[in-house]
Every structure is written in C-alpha cells, then in structure tokens.
Design an enzyme around this catalytic site. Structure first.
Site, PDB file in Angstrom:
ATOM      1  N   CYS A   9       0.873  -1.187   0.000  1.00 14.57           N
ATOM      2  CA  CYS A   9       0.000   0.000   0.000  1.00 14.57           C
ATOM      3  C   CYS A   9       0.902   1.227   0.000  1.00 14.57           C
ATOM      4  O   CYS A   9       2.065   1.138  -0.395  1.00 14.57           O
ATOM      5  CB  CYS A   9      -0.981  -0.026   1.175  1.00 14.57           C
ATOM      6  SG  CYS A   9      -0.213   0.008   2.804  1.00 14.57           S
ATOM      7  N   ASN A  12       2.255   1.444   4.363  1.00 12.94           N
ATOM      8  CA  ASN A  12       2.556   0.167   5.043  1.00 12.94           C
ATOM      9  C   ASN A  12       2.281   0.252   6.545  1.00 12.94           C
ATOM     10  O   ASN A  12       2.989  -0.356   7.352  1.00 12.94           O
ATOM     11  CB  ASN A  12       4.002  -0.291   4.764  1.00 12.94           C
ATOM     12  CG  ASN A  12       4.318  -1.714   5.195  1.00 12.94           C
ATOM     13  OD1 ASN A  12       5.449  -2.012   5.586  1.00 12.94           O
ATOM     14  ND2 ASN A  12       3.357  -2.615   5.144  1.00 12.94           N
ATOM     15  N   CYS A  14      -1.422   0.704   7.394  1.00 15.55           N
ATOM     16  CA  CYS A  14      -2.857   0.380   7.513  1.00 15.55           C
ATOM     17  C   CYS A  14      -3.231  -0.841   6.672  1.00 15.55           C
ATOM     18  O   CYS A  14      -3.425  -1.936   7.199  1.00 15.55           O
ATOM     19  CB  CYS A  14      -3.734   1.568   7.113  1.00 15.55           C
ATOM     20  SG  CYS A  14      -3.567   3.005   8.205  1.00 15.55           S
ATOM     21  N   ARG A  15      -3.350  -0.654   5.359  1.00 13.09           N
ATOM     22  CA  ARG A  15      -3.917  -1.711   4.522  1.00 13.09           C
ATOM     23  C   ARG A  15      -3.006  -2.920   4.325  1.00 13.09           C
ATOM     24  O   ARG A  15      -3.443  -4.070   4.507  1.00 13.09           O
ATOM     25  CB  ARG A  15      -4.321  -1.133   3.156  1.00 13.09           C
ATOM     26  CG  ARG A  15      -5.472  -0.146   3.248  1.00 13.09           C
ATOM     27  CD  ARG A  15      -5.616   0.664   1.982  1.00 13.09           C
ATOM     28  NE  ARG A  15      -4.488   1.557   1.779  1.00 13.09           N
ATOM     29  CZ  ARG A  15      -4.272   2.300   0.711  1.00 13.09           C
ATOM     30  NH1 ARG A  15      -5.126   2.232  -0.304  1.00 13.09           N
ATOM     31  NH2 ARG A  15      -3.230   3.100   0.631  1.00 13.09           N
ATOM     32  N   SER A  16      -1.747  -2.696   3.932  1.00 13.88           N
ATOM     33  CA  SER A  16      -0.919  -3.868   3.621  1.00 13.88           C
ATOM     34  C   SER A  16      -0.483  -4.677   4.855  1.00 13.88           C
ATOM     35  O   SER A  16      -0.417  -5.907   4.764  1.00 13.88           O
ATOM     36  CB  SER A  16       0.269  -3.511   2.711  1.00 13.88           C
ATOM     37  OG  SER A  16       1.143  -2.598   3.309  1.00 13.88           O
ATOM     38  N   ASP A 127      -8.146   3.810   1.123  1.00 19.89           N
ATOM     39  CA  ASP A 127      -7.218   4.250   2.164  1.00 19.89           C
ATOM     40  C   ASP A 127      -8.015   4.730   3.376  1.00 19.89           C
ATOM     41  O   ASP A 127      -8.805   5.672   3.260  1.00 19.89           O
ATOM     42  CB  ASP A 127      -6.390   5.399   1.562  1.00 19.89           C
ATOM     43  CG  ASP A 127      -5.355   5.934   2.518  1.00 19.89           C
ATOM     44  OD1 ASP A 127      -5.387   5.573   3.713  1.00 19.89           O
ATOM     45  OD2 ASP A 127      -4.513   6.717   2.063  1.00 19.89           O
TER      46      ASP A 127
HETATM   47  P1  4NP Z   1      -1.795   2.807   4.125  1.00 21.99           P
HETATM   48  O1  4NP Z   1      -2.450   4.152   4.698  1.00 21.99           O
HETATM   49  O2  4NP Z   1      -1.232   3.176   2.769  1.00 21.99           O
HETATM   50  O3  4NP Z   1      -2.936   1.878   4.044  1.00 21.99           O
HETATM   51  O4  4NP Z   1      -0.720   2.401   5.116  1.00 21.99           O
HETATM   52  C1  4NP Z   1      -1.788   5.378   4.759  1.00 21.99           C
HETATM   53  C2  4NP Z   1      -0.871   5.611   5.750  1.00 21.99           C
HETATM   54  C3  4NP Z   1      -0.249   6.844   5.848  1.00 21.99           C
HETATM   55  C4  4NP Z   1      -0.556   7.842   4.939  1.00 21.99           C
HETATM   56  C5  4NP Z   1      -1.481   7.592   3.941  1.00 21.99           C
HETATM   57  C6  4NP Z   1      -2.091   6.361   3.844  1.00 21.99           C
HETATM   58  N1  4NP Z   1       0.062   9.101   5.051  1.00 21.99           N
HETATM   59  O5  4NP Z   1      -0.343  10.022   4.310  1.00 21.99           O
HETATM   60  O6  4NP Z   1       0.973   9.281   5.887  1.00 21.99           O
END
Ligand code: 4NP
Length: 156
Positions: A9, A12, A14-16, A127
């Site tokens: 993702c 790294n 939340c989703r992955s 997201d």
């Molecule tokens: P992820 O979510 O891609 O599912 O881990 C996010 C985590 C952090 C951010 C965006 C999405 N960020 O903007 O810091």
C-alpha cells in the site's frame, strides 16, 4: 517451493500490514502457514520503522488479527525477485510498482487485491488513514473476502 506473496500500500501502516495478517490467518486456518512467505511494504517510506497504525491495530485485534509488521518501503533491488506475487491495494500503488518494474517478468507479478474479491464490488481497497472507524472495518471486510480469491488463484 513456498508461495511468496508481498502486499503493498502507500504507508505500510494500515492496509498492507492488515492484508499480511489476514492472508496469513487464512492460510494458517487451513494448516498451510508453512507453505507461504507473506510480507508487506509501502510504495513510500514515510512511516518506515513504525508499527501499524494504532487504529488499524485496534480494529484488526477485534477479529483476532495481530498486526506485528514494521513499515518498510518497497525494495526496488530485491522485492520483485523475492516474491511470486506483488499485490497492490489501489491503482496508485499499482502505478508506482509498474514504474519500478525492470522487465516483463516483474510486470507479470503485479496484481490488485480487489481483483480477487469474491463478494465485494470494489476496484480498490480504500485508504482508511484520514477517515473514521467504518473505513478500517471496510479494509478488513475487503481483505478477508479477497484472501479467499487470492488463495484460490495460488492453487492454480
Ligand atoms: P496505508 O495508509 O497506505 O494503508 O498504510 C496510509 C498511511 C499513511 C498515509 C497515507 C495512507 N500518510 O499520508 O501518511
């Protein structure tokens, strides 16, 4: 040969990491945990070295998924070689991975997680970072559903 799957993702956190834990739970429930190498990373290194987002951890633990991974960015030098399937959470992650692919073989390893959905009709795992609880629950719902489809794909 072990089947090697890398979930990707943006951050790294939340989703992955959730995809990693959900898919690991799925194969472990089948008694096949040792047949797989499962990892996750981000297209960005913004959160490198950090554990999964606390909100994501809280939602995951309610379904008995313990998020243990520490964020790391995708490694252009080795990740395409070390994994059979590189599974992105959304189109933006997929585009970033395509840009890092060195050849046709790398490209052939790229997939979108929602391509394996069996009962949901989403074209990406949204997201959840800037939203509320519902977003985190949706992530887990989509990942649990797609894990089954991904597992079936790997049996082929
Ligand atoms: P992820 O979510 O891609 O599912 O881990 C996010 C985590 C952090 C951010 C965006 C999405 N960020 O903007 O810091």
């Amino acid at each position: 040969m072990k089947k090697k799957v890398l979930f990707v993702c943006l951050g790294n956190i939340c989703r992955s990491p959730s995809a990693e834990a959900v898919f690991r739970g799925f194969v472990e429930a089948k008694g096949e945990g040792s047949d797989f190498i499962i990892d996750s990373c981000g297209t960005s290194g913004w959160h490198a070295g950090e554990p999964a987002d606390g909100r994501m951890q809280q939602h995951a633990i309610k379904r008995n998924y313990k998020l243990t991974s520490i964020s790391r960015p995708f490694d252009e030098a080795s990740d395409f070689d070390n994994f059979d399937m590189v599974v992105a959470m959304d189109q933006s992650n997929l585009s970033a991975l395509k840009a890092m692919a060195r050849n046709e073989q790398d490209l052939s390893k790229l997939f979108l997680m929602t391509d394996f959905s069996t009962s949901f009709d989403y074209d990406h795992v949204p997201d959840p970072y800037y939203g509320g609880s519902k977003g985190f629950e949706l992530v887990l719902d989509l990942l649990e559903d797609a894990s089954e489809g991904l597992y079936k794909e790997l049996q082929k």
